[in-house]
Design a protein around this motif. Structure first.
Motif, PDB file in Angstrom:
ATOM      1  N   ARG A  30       0.832  -1.210   0.000  1.00 17.21           N
ATOM      2  CA  ARG A  30       0.000   0.000   0.000  1.00 17.21           C
ATOM      3  C   ARG A  30       0.864   1.258   0.000  1.00 17.21           C
ATOM      4  O   ARG A  30       0.553   2.241  -0.694  1.00 17.21           O
ATOM      5  CB  ARG A  30      -0.937  -0.001   1.207  1.00 17.21           C
ATOM      6  CG  ARG A  30      -2.086  -1.007   1.105  1.00 17.21           C
ATOM      7  CD  ARG A  30      -3.166  -0.722   2.122  1.00 17.21           C
ATOM      8  NE  ARG A  30      -2.705  -0.907   3.489  1.00 17.21           N
ATOM      9  CZ  ARG A  30      -2.788  -2.050   4.145  1.00 17.21           C
ATOM     10  NH1 ARG A  30      -3.301  -3.132   3.554  1.00 17.21           N
ATOM     11  NH2 ARG A  30      -2.369  -2.140   5.398  1.00 17.21           N
ATOM     12  N   ARG A  33       2.140   1.797  -3.503  1.00 15.04           N
ATOM     13  CA  ARG A  33       1.095   2.370  -4.347  1.00 15.04           C
ATOM     14  C   ARG A  33       0.966   3.873  -4.087  1.00 15.04           C
ATOM     15  O   ARG A  33       0.813   4.666  -5.025  1.00 15.04           O
ATOM     16  CB  ARG A  33      -0.239   1.668  -4.089  1.00 15.04           C
ATOM     17  CG  ARG A  33      -0.297   0.228  -4.569  1.00 15.04           C
ATOM     18  CD  ARG A  33      -1.648  -0.419  -4.248  1.00 15.04           C
ATOM     19  NE  ARG A  33      -2.717   0.259  -4.978  1.00 15.04           N
ATOM     20  CZ  ARG A  33      -3.119  -0.050  -6.200  1.00 15.04           C
ATOM     21  NH1 ARG A  33      -2.536  -1.055  -6.844  1.00 15.04           N
ATOM     22  NH2 ARG A  33      -4.090   0.614  -6.786  1.00 15.04           N
ATOM     23  N   ASP A  42       0.128   5.815 -12.330  1.00 14.69           N
ATOM     24  CA  ASP A  42      -1.087   5.096 -11.994  1.00 14.69           C
ATOM     25  C   ASP A  42      -0.691   3.763 -11.356  1.00 14.69           C
ATOM     26  O   ASP A  42      -0.126   2.899 -12.030  1.00 14.69           O
ATOM     27  CB  ASP A  42      -1.915   4.845 -13.253  1.00 14.69           C
ATOM     28  CG  ASP A  42      -3.253   4.171 -12.970  1.00 14.69           C
ATOM     29  OD1 ASP A  42      -3.350   3.458 -11.944  1.00 14.69           O
ATOM     30  OD2 ASP A  42      -4.185   4.339 -13.772  1.00 14.69           O
ATOM     31  N   PRO A  43      -0.965   3.569 -10.053  1.00 16.57           N
ATOM     32  CA  PRO A  43      -0.545   2.317  -9.407  1.00 16.57           C
ATOM     33  C   PRO A  43      -1.129   1.072 -10.062  1.00 16.57           C
ATOM     34  O   PRO A  43      -0.452   0.034 -10.138  1.00 16.57           O
ATOM     35  CB  PRO A  43      -1.053   2.480  -7.971  1.00 16.57           C
ATOM     36  CG  PRO A  43      -1.162   3.951  -7.772  1.00 16.57           C
ATOM     37  CD  PRO A  43      -1.572   4.511  -9.103  1.00 16.57           C
ATOM     38  N   ASP A  44      -2.380   1.152 -10.538  1.00 13.85           N
ATOM     39  CA  ASP A  44      -2.992  -0.032 -11.146  1.00 13.85           C
ATOM     40  C   ASP A  44      -2.293  -0.423 -12.440  1.00 13.85           C
ATOM     41  O   ASP A  44      -2.125  -1.612 -12.733  1.00 13.85           O
ATOM     42  CB  ASP A  44      -4.477   0.215 -11.411  1.00 13.85           C
ATOM     43  CG  ASP A  44      -5.283   0.311 -10.130  1.00 13.85           C
ATOM     44  OD1 ASP A  44      -4.884  -0.320  -9.131  1.00 13.85           O
ATOM     45  OD2 ASP A  44      -6.300   1.026 -10.118  1.00 13.85           O
ATOM     46  N   THR A  46       0.906   0.487 -13.260  1.00 18.12           N
ATOM     47  CA  THR A  46       2.308   0.171 -12.977  1.00 18.12           C
ATOM     48  C   THR A  46       2.444  -1.205 -12.340  1.00 18.12           C
ATOM     49  O   THR A  46       3.370  -1.962 -12.656  1.00 18.12           O
ATOM     50  CB  THR A  46       2.916   1.239 -12.048  1.00 18.12           C
ATOM     51  OG1 THR A  46       2.719   2.535 -12.628  1.00 18.12           O
ATOM     52  CG2 THR A  46       4.405   1.001 -11.849  1.00 18.12           C
ATOM     53  N   LEU A  47       1.513  -1.534 -11.452  1.00 18.31           N
ATOM     54  CA  LEU A  47       1.555  -2.809 -10.745  1.00 18.31           C
ATOM     55  C   LEU A  47       0.494  -3.743 -11.323  1.00 18.31           C
ATOM     56  O   LEU A  47      -0.459  -4.132 -10.651  1.00 18.31           O
ATOM     57  CB  LEU A  47       1.316  -2.593  -9.249  1.00 18.31           C
ATOM     58  CG  LEU A  47       2.206  -1.552  -8.555  1.00 18.31           C
ATOM     59  CD1 LEU A  47       1.817  -1.390  -7.095  1.00 18.31           C
ATOM     60  CD2 LEU A  47       3.681  -1.920  -8.682  1.00 18.31           C
ATOM     61  N   TYR A 112       5.764  -6.594  -3.861  1.00 17.57           N
ATOM     62  CA  TYR A 112       5.224  -6.769  -5.216  1.00 17.57           C
ATOM     63  C   TYR A 112       5.913  -7.938  -5.922  1.00 17.57           C
ATOM     64  O   TYR A 112       5.253  -8.753  -6.582  1.00 17.57           O
ATOM     65  CB  TYR A 112       5.403  -5.484  -6.010  1.00 17.57           C
ATOM     66  CG  TYR A 112       4.835  -5.572  -7.402  1.00 17.57           C
ATOM     67  CD1 TYR A 112       3.468  -5.739  -7.613  1.00 17.57           C
ATOM     68  CD2 TYR A 112       5.657  -5.487  -8.525  1.00 17.57           C
ATOM     69  CE1 TYR A 112       2.937  -5.824  -8.891  1.00 17.57           C
ATOM     70  CE2 TYR A 112       5.144  -5.566  -9.805  1.00 17.57           C
ATOM     71  CZ  TYR A 112       3.775  -5.731  -9.989  1.00 17.57           C
ATOM     72  OH  TYR A 112       3.261  -5.833 -11.254  1.00 17.57           O
TER      73      TYR A 112
END
Length: 277
Positions: A30, A33, A42-44, A46-47, A112
């Protein structure tokens, strides 16, 4: 738990340390992110969970780590240390060390990486590192493991973070991606790393006023150029007074301010990065 090094823990302490490490994984992710969002990413996206995503993610983290440099405090005086992840408090960090923000980025990346590798190798499980040889570098560490291979996920990212913080060449995103793919192969029982689980890359014995360092015998035999490179880089490290090679896989290292665990871990991580694949 007292900040005792992993290598000195008993079985109960090591089990508690594994539980602590696992409890920290979701909060660390978290925080990563949040750092990505603060950095305009954008965390979504990128991850996204893909193996390839490790490459641009590590490139971004490396750039940030390079900006952060080293912490001005000594390890014993750093007021942020109580808030570090457990692996950093129980591990063998050395001065000058990266600041808390860098350690948090490495922690998030390790979380991650665990998810990415776990999706590719569903049979891998978390356990306390153990080995037939008592001085194995991962003894009592929290490791992701199969019957073929085990890995302490923060190790290589932390090594690279130290490189960045000290102005030396860190691992690129491409190198980190290659490391991730090799790890996945090894956990599946494929590739040269899988066969290495029965013998450590490096053993270190403290002698009078020096350390006796033994490399795994296949290293100089199969990669004769690698030992001179290791010696050159080790000689360049602060505190190392001399390195003498007295056999193909045998070194005497004079480094008064290091202990044997620090020397063993440095050599192990250097070899993991530089051995040809």
């Amino acid at each position: 738990m007292v900040d005792q090094p992993y290598e000195l823990m008993d079985a109960r302490q090591a089990a508690d340390a594994l539980d602590a490490y696992l409890a920290e994984r979701d909060p660390a992710l978290r925080r990563l992110r949040g750092a990505l969002a603060d950095g305009g990413l954008d965390p979504d996206e990128t991850l996204d969970g893909s193996v390839y995503s490790v490459c641009p993610l590590w490139a971004w983290i490396t750039a940030r780590i390079t900006e952060l440099g080293v912490d001005p405090h000594a390890l014993a005086d750093d007021p942020t240390r109580p808030g570090w992840p457990s692996w950093a408090r129980h591990g063998r960090l050395v001065d000058p060390h990266p600041p808390a923000e860098t350690i948090a980025l490495v922690d998030g990346f390790a979380s991650y990486l665990g998810r990415v590798i776990g999706a590719e190798v569903p049979e891998a499980a978390w356990r306390v590192g153990e080995h037939l040889l008592a001085d194995h570098p991962l003894l009592n560490y929290p490791v992701l493991a199969t019957d073929h291979h085990l890995i302490f996920l923060p190790a290589i990212p932390l090594y690279s973070a130290y490189q960045s913080a000290h102005g030396r060449a860190p691992m690129s995103g491409t190198e980190m991606l290659a490391h991730t793919r090799r790890t996945i192969d090894a956990l599946h029982g494929e590739g040269p790393e899988a066969a290495a689980i029965q013998e450590p890359l490096v053993t270190v014995v403290a002698e009078v006023d020096c350390f006796d360092v033994g490399l795994r015998e296949d290293i100089p035999a199969e990669h004769p150029q690698i030992v001179p490179r290791l010696i050159d880089e080790l000689c360049a490290r602060e505190g190392v007074q001399s390195v003498h090679r007295y056999g193909p896989a045998a070194l005497v290292v004079d480094v008064p301010d290091w202990d044997e665990l620090r020397l063993k871990l440095w050599c192990t991580l250097w070899l993991q990065r530089h051995l040809p694949r």
